[in-house]
Design an enzyme around this catalytic site. Structure first.
Site, PDB file in Angstrom:
ATOM      1  N   HIS A 237       0.859  -1.188   0.000  1.00  0.00           N
ATOM      2  CA  HIS A 237       0.000   0.000   0.000  1.00  0.00           C
ATOM      3  C   HIS A 237       0.896   1.239   0.000  1.00  0.00           C
ATOM      4  O   HIS A 237       1.869   1.297   0.748  1.00  0.00           O
ATOM      5  CB  HIS A 237      -0.857  -0.016   1.274  1.00  0.00           C
ATOM      6  CG  HIS A 237      -1.915   1.035   1.298  1.00  0.00           C
ATOM      7  ND1 HIS A 237      -1.631   2.364   1.551  1.00  0.00           N
ATOM      8  CD2 HIS A 237      -3.247   0.979   1.084  1.00  0.00           C
ATOM      9  CE1 HIS A 237      -2.749   3.063   1.506  1.00  0.00           C
ATOM     10  NE2 HIS A 237      -3.751   2.243   1.209  1.00  0.00           N
ATOM     11  N   CYS A 275      -3.788   2.656  -4.518  1.00  0.00           N
ATOM     12  CA  CYS A 275      -4.692   3.456  -3.676  1.00  0.00           C
ATOM     13  C   CYS A 275      -4.744   4.863  -4.259  1.00  0.00           C
ATOM     14  O   CYS A 275      -3.783   5.636  -4.121  1.00  0.00           O
ATOM     15  CB  CYS A 275      -4.202   3.465  -2.229  1.00  0.00           C
ATOM     16  SG  CYS A 275      -5.238   4.536  -1.197  1.00  0.00           S
ATOM     17  N   HIS A 302      -7.780   0.414  -4.154  1.00  0.00           N
ATOM     18  CA  HIS A 302      -8.479   1.262  -3.187  1.00  0.00           C
ATOM     19  C   HIS A 302      -8.930   2.478  -3.960  1.00  0.00           C
ATOM     20  O   HIS A 302      -8.090   3.266  -4.408  1.00  0.00           O
ATOM     21  CB  HIS A 302      -7.521   1.741  -2.095  1.00  0.00           C
ATOM     22  CG  HIS A 302      -7.227   0.724  -1.054  1.00  0.00           C
ATOM     23  ND1 HIS A 302      -6.444   1.003   0.052  1.00  0.00           N
ATOM     24  CD2 HIS A 302      -7.618  -0.562  -0.911  1.00  0.00           C
ATOM     25  CE1 HIS A 302      -6.380  -0.073   0.817  1.00  0.00           C
ATOM     26  NE2 HIS A 302      -7.072  -1.034   0.254  1.00  0.00           N
ATOM     27  N   ASP A 355     -12.576   3.039  -0.820  1.00  0.00           N
ATOM     28  CA  ASP A 355     -11.707   3.292   0.323  1.00  0.00           C
ATOM     29  C   ASP A 355     -12.263   4.500   1.055  1.00  0.00           C
ATOM     30  O   ASP A 355     -12.419   5.566   0.456  1.00  0.00           O
ATOM     31  CB  ASP A 355     -10.288   3.557  -0.180  1.00  0.00           C
ATOM     32  CG  ASP A 355      -9.278   3.535   0.941  1.00  0.00           C
ATOM     33  OD1 ASP A 355      -9.576   2.941   1.984  1.00  0.00           O
ATOM     34  OD2 ASP A 355      -8.200   4.119   0.775  1.00  0.00           O
ATOM     35  N   HIS A 356     -12.560   4.340   2.279  1.00  0.00           N
ATOM     36  CA  HIS A 356     -13.134   5.406   3.114  1.00  0.00           C
ATOM     37  C   HIS A 356     -14.474   5.871   2.539  1.00  0.00           C
ATOM     38  O   HIS A 356     -14.838   5.546   1.419  1.00  0.00           O
ATOM     39  CB  HIS A 356     -12.200   6.620   3.240  1.00  0.00           C
ATOM     40  CG  HIS A 356     -10.861   6.278   3.802  1.00  0.00           C
ATOM     41  ND1 HIS A 356      -9.865   7.185   3.969  1.00  0.00           N
ATOM     42  CD2 HIS A 356     -10.372   5.107   4.259  1.00  0.00           C
ATOM     43  CE1 HIS A 356      -8.793   6.610   4.486  1.00  0.00           C
ATOM     44  NE2 HIS A 356      -9.084   5.351   4.661  1.00  0.00           N
ATOM     45  N   TYR A 372     -14.538   4.606   7.923  1.00  0.00           N
ATOM     46  CA  TYR A 372     -15.189   3.334   7.588  1.00  0.00           C
ATOM     47  C   TYR A 372     -16.667   3.285   7.985  1.00  0.00           C
ATOM     48  O   TYR A 372     -17.154   2.321   8.575  1.00  0.00           O
ATOM     49  CB  TYR A 372     -14.374   2.167   8.170  1.00  0.00           C
ATOM     50  CG  TYR A 372     -13.072   2.043   7.406  1.00  0.00           C
ATOM     51  CD1 TYR A 372     -13.031   1.341   6.204  1.00  0.00           C
ATOM     52  CD2 TYR A 372     -11.922   2.701   7.811  1.00  0.00           C
ATOM     53  CE1 TYR A 372     -11.862   1.266   5.453  1.00  0.00           C
ATOM     54  CE2 TYR A 372     -10.752   2.637   7.068  1.00  0.00           C
ATOM     55  CZ  TYR A 372     -10.741   1.925   5.886  1.00  0.00           C
ATOM     56  OH  TYR A 372      -9.594   1.856   5.128  1.00  0.00           O
TER      57      TYR A 372
HETATM   58  C1  DNO Z   1      -6.551   3.375   5.527  1.00  0.00           C
HETATM   59  C2  DNO Z   1      -5.961   2.221   4.879  1.00  0.00           C
HETATM   60  C3  DNO Z   1      -4.550   1.959   5.348  1.00  0.00           C
HETATM   61  C4  DNO Z   1      -4.095   0.621   4.839  1.00  0.00           C
HETATM   62  C5  DNO Z   1      -2.734   0.208   5.235  1.00  0.00           C
HETATM   63  C6  DNO Z   1      -2.303  -0.952   4.407  1.00  0.00           C
HETATM   64  O1  DNO Z   1      -7.718   3.488   5.588  1.00  0.00           O
HETATM   65  O2  DNO Z   1      -6.060   2.278   3.517  1.00  0.00           O
HETATM   66  O3  DNO Z   1      -4.527   1.942   6.730  1.00  0.00           O
HETATM   67  O4  DNO Z   1      -4.930  -0.361   5.353  1.00  0.00           O
HETATM   68  O5  DNO Z   1      -1.833   1.225   5.120  1.00  0.00           O
HETATM   69  O6  DNO Z   1      -1.331  -1.680   5.057  1.00  0.00           O
END
Ligand code: DNO
Length: 400
Positions: A237, A275, A302, A355-356, A372
């Site tokens: 990531h 991401c 992501h 993501d989020h 989340y």
């Molecule tokens: C945040 C996430 C990160 C991710 C880590 C992967 O919401 O995208 O915390 O889980 O960095 O190891």
């Protein structure tokens, strides 16, 4: 017809207020989870993995991705015990492989994972978003953490703004800013104190970006052969935000950094988590182009957006709004899928998650992990799958 991206949702385990039942209603079929209760560095036993797997499967879902098997600080700093922690990491991968879980996400950010300065930034419509404000970070760094020479890392304008900012905060607000920045690993309630964090910083006093990169390469060269044997696709990531903070180096921020990762141990099992929110906070990252150049290494997506501001601050925008062109990103992802189909790759249905999400509507009734929420993420997922369907239909028609 190529398969769709695999729609997944992150789930933090049985204590997550967003239940598996709720997740099935979002349309997601895959779960992204981790054994957050096992301390970083310990082996995940077969039994613990099986328990989590049955919980997910009994809800009619698939455990698609592990996010994350976190990396012990000894590995990142190249400390005397790193080989022991690497052995433990390999044992966990073997156990996950035995349970049929084939995608593992991790990051190589020193000490802190993703970092924000405000978890409740109000948007004009009453929703809230996560925000990273450079002035707030500088204020914390210079006046609360009191890191040596911290001011030198910021422009004079930011230093001045930081002084005004800190003078306007009362002690509760200072504590809140500290706790927000020093939150520990996702899925835990752990927050470092300033004293603990200073101790961590000391451990990095002789680990600069170059050394950290070497330690990442050492880690990859040690584990990838075993990941490959277990059939596990590793996907790093990127750093969030994608630049050094609080004196700590960050080395997974740009296209070149990601190339370094995949070249450090070339293998189809050494890939990346693309991401868009993390990479998209740096205006120099051309995300659609990165999907083209790095596409074949992407094992996990992501998808989210950020609204960048001129001084390096940003907040999390709606999934299809903000500074990054989600249409162009999605179009290039679908092109990547077509290329995979062309060379008969198995992994065309790349797992993706919204993501989020913003806090919206009834989200405010639940104490969810920052970013989340259920409804905010559902909105993101629904928009993304609509975008995917529209682009895909138009590309395939154009081709026929
Ligand atoms: C945040 C996430 C990160 C991710 C880590 C992967 O919401 O995208 O915390 O889980 O960095 O190891």
């Amino acid at each position: 017809m190529i398969p769709n991206l695999e729609q997944t949702f992150r789930w933090f385990g049985p204590s997550d207020p967003v239940t598996l039942r709720a997740i099935t209603q979002t349309g997601a079929k895959g779960i992204v989870t981790a054994l957050h209760h096992i301390p970083c560095g310990e082996v995940w036993s077969n039994e613990e993995i099986k328990n989590r797997l049955s919980t997910v499967e009994e809800a009619g879902l698939r455990w698609s991705v592990v996010e994350s098997v976190n990396i012990h600080e000894e590995i990142k700093t190249g400390g005397p015990n790193r080989d022991k922690y690497i052995e433990n990491y390999i044992a966990t991968l073997k156990n996950l492989g035995n349970a049929g879980i084939k995608t593992v996400c991790y990051n190589f950010m020193p000490v802190l994972d993703w970092t924000r300065t405000d978890l409740h930034y109000s948007l004009p419509n009453g929703a809230t978003a996560l925000r990273f404000d450079l002035t707030a970070l500088a204020a914390f760094d210079i006046y609360l953490l009191e890191r040596e020479n911290a001011a030198a890392d910021y422009s004079e304008t930011v230093q001045k703004a930081a002084k005004t900012y800190i003078n306007d905060l009362n002690s509760d607000q200072k504590k809140n800013l500290t706790d927000t920045i020093l939150a520990g690993l996702p899925g835990t309630d752990e927050v470092f104190t300033i004293i603990q964090f200073r101790e961590h910083l000391k451990k990095y006093s002789d680990t600069d970006a170059g050394k950290l990169k070497n330690n990442l390469a050492y880690f990859l060269q040690s584990i990838i052969p075993y990941a490959q044997e277990a059939g596990i696709r590793m996907c790093i990531h990127p750093d969030d935000p994608p630049f050094p903070i609080l004196g700590l180096p960050r080395i997974v921020c740009t296209e070149n950094d990601l190339k370094f990762v995949v070249d450090a141990c070339p293998s189809p099992y050494n890939g990346i988590t693309f991401c868009t929110g993390s990479l998209g906070a740096n205006p120099k990252n051309d995300l659609p182009k990165m999907v083209e150049t790095l596409g074949k290494h992407i094992h996990f997506l992501h998808l989210r957006n950020v609204q960048r501001e001129p001084n390096g601050s940003f907040y999390e925008a709606e999934h299809l709004a903000g500074s990054n062109d989600m249409y162009a990103i999605m179009r290039n992802i679908i092109n990547e899928q077509l290329m995979r189909a062309h060379v008969s790759r198995e992994d065309i249905a790349i797992p993706m998650r919204p993501d989020h999400g913003h806090m919206l509507l009834d989200d405010f009734r639940y104490n969810t992990y920052p970013g989340y929420s259920a409804i905010g993420r559902l909105k993101g997922l629904a928009e993304l799958r609509g975008l995917e369907m529209g682009i895909k239909r138009s590309i395939l028609n154009e081709q026929s």
